[in-house]
Design a protein around this motif. Structure first.
Motif, PDB file in Angstrom:
ATOM      1  N   CYS B  29      -6.982  13.618 -18.928  1.00  8.44           N
ATOM      2  CA  CYS B  29      -7.184  12.281 -17.974  1.00  8.44           C
ATOM      3  C   CYS B  29      -8.423  11.577 -17.536  1.00  8.44           C
ATOM      4  O   CYS B  29      -9.210  12.336 -17.590  1.00  8.44           O
ATOM      5  CB  CYS B  29      -6.688  11.840 -16.858  1.00  8.44           C
ATOM      6  N   ARG B  30      -8.360  10.625 -18.030  1.00 10.55           N
ATOM      7  CA  ARG B  30     -10.140  10.058 -17.459  1.00 10.55           C
ATOM      8  C   ARG B  30     -11.027   9.979 -16.262  1.00 10.55           C
ATOM      9  O   ARG B  30     -11.457  10.727 -16.687  1.00 10.55           O
ATOM     10  CB  ARG B  30     -10.250   8.411 -18.177  1.00 10.55           C
ATOM     11  N   GLU B  31      -9.754   9.612 -15.600  1.00  8.15           N
ATOM     12  CA  GLU B  31     -10.426   9.754 -13.699  1.00  8.15           C
ATOM     13  C   GLU B  31      -9.047  10.904 -13.305  1.00  8.15           C
ATOM     14  O   GLU B  31      -8.131  10.314 -13.706  1.00  8.15           O
ATOM     15  CB  GLU B  31      -9.363   8.634 -13.782  1.00  8.15           C
ATOM     16  N   ARG B  32     -10.022  11.931 -12.665  1.00  7.70           N
ATOM     17  CA  ARG B  32      -8.421  12.473 -11.977  1.00  7.70           C
ATOM     18  C   ARG B  32      -9.081  12.314 -10.714  1.00  7.70           C
ATOM     19  O   ARG B  32     -10.293  12.308  -9.841  1.00  7.70           O
ATOM     20  CB  ARG B  32      -9.369  13.748 -11.613  1.00  7.70           C
ATOM     21  N   PRO B  51      -4.866  22.262  -4.837  1.00  9.62           N
ATOM     22  CA  PRO B  51      -4.818  20.446  -5.227  1.00  9.62           C
ATOM     23  C   PRO B  51      -4.376  20.143  -6.279  1.00  9.62           C
ATOM     24  O   PRO B  51      -4.586  21.083  -7.318  1.00  9.62           O
ATOM     25  CB  PRO B  51      -6.873  20.881  -5.294  1.00  9.62           C
ATOM     26  N   ILE B  52      -3.449  19.380  -5.861  1.00  8.02           N
ATOM     27  CA  ILE B  52      -2.654  18.821  -6.756  1.00  8.02           C
ATOM     28  C   ILE B  52      -3.422  17.458  -7.469  1.00  8.02           C
ATOM     29  O   ILE B  52      -4.024  16.998  -6.480  1.00  8.02           O
ATOM     30  CB  ILE B  52      -1.804  18.036  -6.157  1.00  8.02           C
ATOM     31  N   VAL B  53      -3.832  17.537  -9.001  1.00  7.41           N
ATOM     32  CA  VAL B  53      -5.036  16.001  -9.360  1.00  7.41           C
ATOM     33  C   VAL B  53      -3.571  15.547 -10.140  1.00  7.41           C
ATOM     34  O   VAL B  53      -2.392  15.924 -11.254  1.00  7.41           O
ATOM     35  CB  VAL B  53      -5.237  17.534 -10.441  1.00  7.41           C
ATOM     36  N   ILE B  54      -4.170  14.322  -9.737  1.00  3.99           N
ATOM     37  CA  ILE B  54      -3.037  12.774 -10.166  1.00  3.99           C
ATOM     38  C   ILE B  54      -4.405  12.689 -11.374  1.00  3.99           C
ATOM     39  O   ILE B  54      -5.586  12.542 -11.332  1.00  3.99           O
ATOM     40  CB  ILE B  54      -3.130  12.201  -9.156  1.00  3.99           C
ATOM     41  N   GLY B  55      -3.844  11.842 -12.362  1.00  2.22           N
ATOM     42  CA  GLY B  55      -4.805  11.213 -13.726  1.00  2.22           C
ATOM     43  C   GLY B  55      -4.476  10.089 -13.335  1.00  2.22           C
ATOM     44  O   GLY B  55      -3.321   8.993 -13.259  1.00  2.22           O
ATOM     45  N   LEU B  56      -5.440   8.964 -14.374  1.00  2.00           N
ATOM     46  CA  LEU B  56      -5.858   7.712 -13.777  1.00  2.00           C
ATOM     47  C   LEU B  56      -6.114   7.547 -15.019  1.00  2.00           C
ATOM     48  O   LEU B  56      -7.213   7.581 -15.310  1.00  2.00           O
ATOM     49  CB  LEU B  56      -6.309   7.335 -12.698  1.00  2.00           C
ATOM     50  N   ARG B  76       4.192  10.432 -16.558  1.00  3.92           N
ATOM     51  CA  ARG B  76       3.354   8.910 -17.119  1.00  3.92           C
ATOM     52  C   ARG B  76       4.065   7.561 -16.514  1.00  3.92           C
ATOM     53  O   ARG B  76       5.139   7.194 -17.273  1.00  3.92           O
ATOM     54  CB  ARG B  76       2.665   9.142 -18.364  1.00  3.92           C
ATOM     55  N   THR B  77       3.280   6.910 -16.115  1.00  3.80           N
ATOM     56  CA  THR B  77       3.733   4.985 -15.825  1.00  3.80           C
ATOM     57  C   THR B  77       3.211   4.688 -15.447  1.00  3.80           C
ATOM     58  O   THR B  77       1.747   5.150 -14.916  1.00  3.80           O
ATOM     59  CB  THR B  77       4.589   4.994 -14.648  1.00  3.80           C
ATOM     60  N   GLU B  78       2.934   2.959 -15.793  1.00  2.00           N
ATOM     61  CA  GLU B  78       1.895   2.323 -15.388  1.00  2.00           C
ATOM     62  C   GLU B  78       2.529   1.766 -14.667  1.00  2.00           C
ATOM     63  O   GLU B  78       3.587   0.559 -13.836  1.00  2.00           O
ATOM     64  CB  GLU B  78       1.781   1.111 -16.631  1.00  2.00           C
ATOM     65  N   ALA B  83      -1.931   2.580  -8.724  1.00  2.00           N
ATOM     66  CA  ALA B  83      -2.739   3.055  -9.200  1.00  2.00           C
ATOM     67  C   ALA B  83      -4.277   3.010  -8.432  1.00  2.00           C
ATOM     68  O   ALA B  83      -5.197   3.375  -8.140  1.00  2.00           O
ATOM     69  CB  ALA B  83      -3.103   2.727 -10.533  1.00  2.00           C
ATOM     70  N   ALA B  84      -4.455   1.790  -7.887  1.00  2.00           N
ATOM     71  CA  ALA B  84      -5.428   1.060  -6.835  1.00  2.00           C
ATOM     72  C   ALA B  84      -5.342   1.867  -5.876  1.00  2.00           C
ATOM     73  O   ALA B  84      -6.246   2.765  -4.954  1.00  2.00           O
ATOM     74  CB  ALA B  84      -5.118  -0.418  -7.008  1.00  2.00           C
ATOM     75  N   ARG B  85      -4.213   1.991  -5.086  1.00  3.77           N
ATOM     76  CA  ARG B  85      -4.004   2.637  -3.820  1.00  3.77           C
ATOM     77  C   ARG B  85      -4.391   4.342  -3.866  1.00  3.77           C
ATOM     78  O   ARG B  85      -5.261   4.617  -3.550  1.00  3.77           O
ATOM     79  CB  ARG B  85      -2.066   2.765  -3.400  1.00  3.77           C
ATOM     80  N   ILE B  86      -3.577   5.158  -5.127  1.00  2.00           N
ATOM     81  CA  ILE B  86      -4.494   6.660  -5.347  1.00  2.00           C
ATOM     82  C   ILE B  86      -6.047   6.478  -5.338  1.00  2.00           C
ATOM     83  O   ILE B  86      -6.301   6.817  -4.738  1.00  2.00           O
ATOM     84  CB  ILE B  86      -3.491   7.393  -6.501  1.00  2.00           C
ATOM     85  N   ARG B  87      -6.649   5.322  -6.089  1.00  6.84           N
ATOM     86  CA  ARG B  87      -8.280   5.220  -6.216  1.00  6.84           C
ATOM     87  C   ARG B  87      -8.300   5.500  -5.102  1.00  6.84           C
ATOM     88  O   ARG B  87      -9.529   6.222  -4.974  1.00  6.84           O
ATOM     89  CB  ARG B  87      -8.565   4.440  -6.894  1.00  6.84           C
ATOM     90  N   SER B  88      -7.966   4.614  -4.140  1.00 12.81           N
ATOM     91  CA  SER B  88      -8.648   4.067  -2.888  1.00 12.81           C
ATOM     92  C   SER B  88      -8.718   5.160  -1.753  1.00 12.81           C
ATOM     93  O   SER B  88      -9.330   5.492  -0.828  1.00 12.81           O
ATOM     94  CB  SER B  88      -8.110   3.253  -2.428  1.00 12.81           C
ATOM     95  N   LEU B  89      -7.744   5.977  -1.843  1.00 13.51           N
ATOM     96  CA  LEU B  89      -6.677   7.767  -0.738  1.00 13.51           C
ATOM     97  C   LEU B  89      -7.599   8.495  -1.537  1.00 13.51           C
ATOM     98  O   LEU B  89      -7.247   9.867  -0.465  1.00 13.51           O
ATOM     99  CB  LEU B  89      -5.975   7.117  -1.100  1.00 13.51           C
ATOM    100  N   GLY B  90      -7.473   8.959  -2.359  1.00 12.08           N
ATOM    101  CA  GLY B  90      -7.707  10.130  -3.121  1.00 12.08           C
ATOM    102  C   GLY B  90      -8.828  10.733  -3.445  1.00 12.08           C
ATOM    103  O   GLY B  90     -10.440   9.926  -2.748  1.00 12.08           O
ATOM    104  N   LYS B  91      -9.163  12.329  -3.311  1.00 12.93           N
ATOM    105  CA  LYS B  91     -10.490  12.509  -3.755  1.00 12.93           C
ATOM    106  C   LYS B  91     -11.266  12.510  -4.271  1.00 12.93           C
ATOM    107  O   LYS B  91     -10.138  13.316  -5.295  1.00 12.93           O
ATOM    108  CB  LYS B  91     -10.868  13.888  -2.527  1.00 12.93           C
TER     109      LYS B  91
END
Lengths: 170, 92
Positions: B29-32, B51-56, B76-78, B83-91
């Protein structure tokens, strides 16, 4: 107000203030000993003054329900997803957390409960590959482990050895 | 997890270990984004070993999903808003 609970020849009196509870997180019931050990653990917890609450998927809960239809040992039962959501939202807390682990999914649930609550969990490790599964645990927990697949006695013996310590020290 | 089951998703890994899911996301994944267990994804708390890793990948979310009887799936789902919420809240 006192609550008396009788278990065969053993009886205890627990005041409301001292009442403790334990969450038992069941895994997939594909390993035969799980339900027998869960019921035995509920019995032992009750003799120590601890009220058990069972979380599991429908199959795991129905195994307990059918084996203990009058809820002589069991009590409250909750869906595992609801249970995790309640813990994550801080709506529910327990005195003890005991997670049945025989596979990788069990490790994931135990780690999740530990991480959410910040408390040390008791991982009850059993099944054909209990040793290998247990070696992958890298988070704070107490392990109660035995190679038990069809015969619950090795795991029962371990529970008998450690449960009084667990209830006194965790 | 009714919400997840109602999504249009692709199963990337089936019956995998949590370590295999983490490795796949890190390698593909490009972004983790790292989250703790209990972090809500599609309205349900995520299960796993931290740590649980989510890919974006843009608006595509790749995440582990654990069931007691079936182990862990990597799905994997679009979904642009999640995606925006996870990007803003995750580390990161």
């Amino acid at each position: 107000m006192n609550n008396t609970w009788y278990a065969g020849r053993e009886s205890i009196i627990v005041s409301e203030k001292e009442r403790k509870d334990a969450l038992l997180v069941l895994g997939c019931p594909q390993v035969p000993v799980q339900t027998a050990i869960a019921l035995y653990l509920m019995y032992r917890l009750r003799t120590l003054g601890v009220t058990p609450v069972v979380a599991g998927n429908q199959a795991a809960r129905m195994q307990v329900e059918v084996s203990d239809p009058l809820h002589h040992y069991g009590g409250e039962m909750v869906d595992i997803d609801t249970c995790i959501a309640d813990l994550a939202e801080g709506r529910r807390r327990y005195s003890y957390y005991m997670v049945f682990v025989h596979n990788d999914a069990g490790i994931s649930y135990a780690a999740t409960v530990q991480s959410i609550t910040g408390k040390k969990v008791v991982a009850i490790l059993y099944g054909e590959h209990f040793r290998e599964v247990g070696e992958t645990i890298g988070f704070p927990c107490e392990k109660v482990a035995a190679k038990a697949v069809h015969n619950p006695m090795p795991l029962k013996k371990k529970i008998d050895e450690v449960l009084p310590w667990v209830v006194s020290n965790l | 997890m009714g919400c997840i089951e109602s999504l249009k998703y692709e199963i990337v890994l089936r019956g995998a270990s949590f370590a295999e899911c983490r490795r796949y996301v890190e390698e593909h994944c490009r972004e983790r984004v790292t989250v703790d267990p209990g972090f809500k994804i599609f309205e349900k708390p995520i299960i796993g070993v931290p740590p649980i890793v989510i890919g974006l990948d843009g608006e595509v979310v790749t995440f582990p999903y654990t069931k007691p009887c079936y182990g862990t799936f990597l799905l994997r789902t679009e979904n642009p808003s999640e995606a925006a919420r996870i990007r803003s809240l995750g580390k990161k």
